[in-house]
Design an enzyme around this catalytic site. Sequence first.
Site, PDB file in Angstrom:
ATOM      1  CB  ALA A 161      -0.884  -0.023   1.248  1.00  0.00           C
ATOM      2  N   GLY A 169       0.759  -5.118   0.791  1.00  0.00           N
ATOM      3  CA  GLY A 169      -0.483  -5.170   0.029  1.00  0.00           C
ATOM      4  C   GLY A 169      -0.283  -5.707  -1.376  1.00  0.00           C
ATOM      5  CD  GLU A 176      -2.262  -7.862   2.785  1.00  0.00           C
ATOM      6  OE1 GLU A 176      -1.845  -6.697   2.699  1.00  0.00           O
ATOM      7  OE2 GLU A 176      -3.048  -8.216   3.676  1.00  0.00           O
ATOM      8  CD  GLU A 195       1.913  -5.875   5.337  1.00  0.00           C
ATOM      9  OE1 GLU A 195       2.767  -6.754   5.576  1.00  0.00           O
ATOM     10  OE2 GLU A 195       1.166  -5.900   4.335  1.00  0.00           O
TER      11      GLU A 195
END
Length: 659
Positions: A64, A103, A106, A126
């Site tokens: 992200a 992300g 993911e 993270e």
Amino acid sequence: MSGPVALSVAADGIARIAVDNPPVNALSHPVRRALWDAVEAAEADRAVRLILLAAEGRTFPAGADINEFHAKPQDLWLPDLCDRIEACAKPVVAVLHGTALGGGFELALAAHYRLAAEDAQVGLPEVTLGLLPGAGGTQRLPRLAGGAAALEIMLGGRPVDAAQAQRLGLLDRVVRGDLSEAARAYARELLAADAGPRRTRDSRAGLRDTRAYMAAIRHHRAWLSDAPVPAPEKIVDCVEAALLLPFETGLAFERAAFEDCVTSDASHALRHAFLAERRAAKIPGRGSAAPRPVQRLGLAGGDPGLAAAALEAGLAVTLIAPDPEAATAEVAGHCAGVSAQGIPGDEAQVARLARLSATSDPAALAGADLVIAGRAQAGEALAHLSPEAVLAVAGAAAARGGGRVAGLYLPPAAEGGRLAEVLVAPETSPETAATLFAALRRLGRVALRCAGGPVGPAMSAAMLRAAGDMLLRGADPYRIDDALRGFGFALGPYERLDRDGQAAQAGALGVALARRGWTGRGAGRGVYRYDREAEPRVEDPEVLALLRALQAEGGRPQRSLSGDEIVQRMMAAAANAGAKLVDAGVVLRPSDVDVAMMLGQGFPRWRGGPMMLADQTGLLAVKRTLDILSEENPAFWAPAPLFAELIKNGRRFADLNGG
Ligand code: T1G
């Protein structure tokens, strides 16, 4: 399709959705929006039979967008995008290269199949940002790889290479050569086999061995440290939920846990640290001077760890030392994979050590592109420096010697060896600074530009002054050390003095210890190896003289300070010293002070540094503490003018970090 995502459909019905958002294809809001639209379009297009999800540039999305976390997340959230990809009615194949992290990984886990280049890495780092994988990673990864591997990957935060990821069931194919071609071939294979969507949420592969899974949960839960960073514990809770709860409920559990983490002070600090380190290398206004290529490093009086890092980075190293053989053995001892006897572990190590040459003749430095010399060796190094080369003088406040010279401060190795403060003098050329920055980055160091003098030692001295001020008023050095350790430092200020074998300040520390008759033991005069059971005895004549002076002054003993009060004073002193460095232009921005403290002076990373902490505390509150302490000792505690300026304009130190 313009913008950060492109959709193309080949004649054979294989669609390709590619993210193009340099530098690391971070999944910012515009990217998420464009990805959603592309998936919708591809799914609705009757000509499309399978979708390849890929990225341009250096890497598949690396996560992200960290810059977005300080603001309220904008709809379309990443978890929802992952769910949309997983629900796609047509097979989605993630095509990974570079570092598919956070992300980004993911997103790949939500795809139905995953193919990676053999040098790709995947991971969920993270936790290094005080976060947890908040886009379904805590629920999907365990379903594929099991609880133990999932916990290792998420709690360790380290990337996993493609081969290992495939062994864990996280990748279906690992390919060599042309990734795009290999991906199309795999897509045709899947289509030929009539392989439809394979939803990770439906996988049970990693959940079957519940005993091993729960054993891993218990093991990691038992090892959770009590550092006030909530993410590790919540990661364990989420992975446990992946086994015990239905998928959708597990996702909701993860979302709540993520919210707790992303709003925590610790995560805010860790994200600040991540961005501050990368900002430190930016020198606005000095143009984009191109670094000179550095392939050969000369070291004269340098740290053998630096030589080893240079060899690991592929550089050739010329070592100038009075005893070349001993110096070579010392460097070999620092090289990973070389035995204590200096025997290389494998041919890669042999090749690395072959790039090392050692001699006692400084003329050999003439072949180096960059020379790092100790202060004592700087004159000789400069005399032999080739016209195109750059000289960094370690331990020099601000080296003199023309445009090709800069100073260098490398914190004690005990502080982790990740920082290098580049001390630029007015005559240091932009190319020299850029060359040093680039070379130090290759050596695995975060380079920080400072002018006039090293930041870390100045900050450390200010904190020691603050501690000394408290000692002089009766505070106990052990309580000061305990308070700073309780705050998160590995060692208190006086323990660090001892660790570094530094002659303790014969001033405040010496006087205060003498007042208590603490013994001065250890190597040489003035090093205080004090311990709680020490027999009271005064040894240092200088201390005695200071003691008499203090008694003549009638130093007023202080009521004993609480740990919080000690920390409050130390942090106020640090923020004040940092503000002065910003005011004086020693650093370009307050976050540079934070970087110097976190990477070079043991400041706990999950606190973000003294400048960020002052912002969190409130500059008015910090200034009030300084004003009160100024009444006792204005020379040291008077607030830097920057406090009043920022407070007057309703600004914070963070507002100056763009510089
Ligand atoms: N967001 C925004 N910018 C990023 C970024 C990110 N995730 N990662 C890197 N950058 C910028 C960085 O600031 C620098 O900018 C440039 O890219 C090059 O970075 C929901 C919540 C990928 C291994 O933790 O580990 O996904 O200085 O200097 O040494 O579950 O960057 O050029 O302006 O580090 O080659 C999880 C963080 C996010 C990965 C490349 N992802 N990045 O290393 O280059 S949270 C991460 C890295 C998340 C989801 C969760 C490294 C790298 P500038 P660099 P590098």
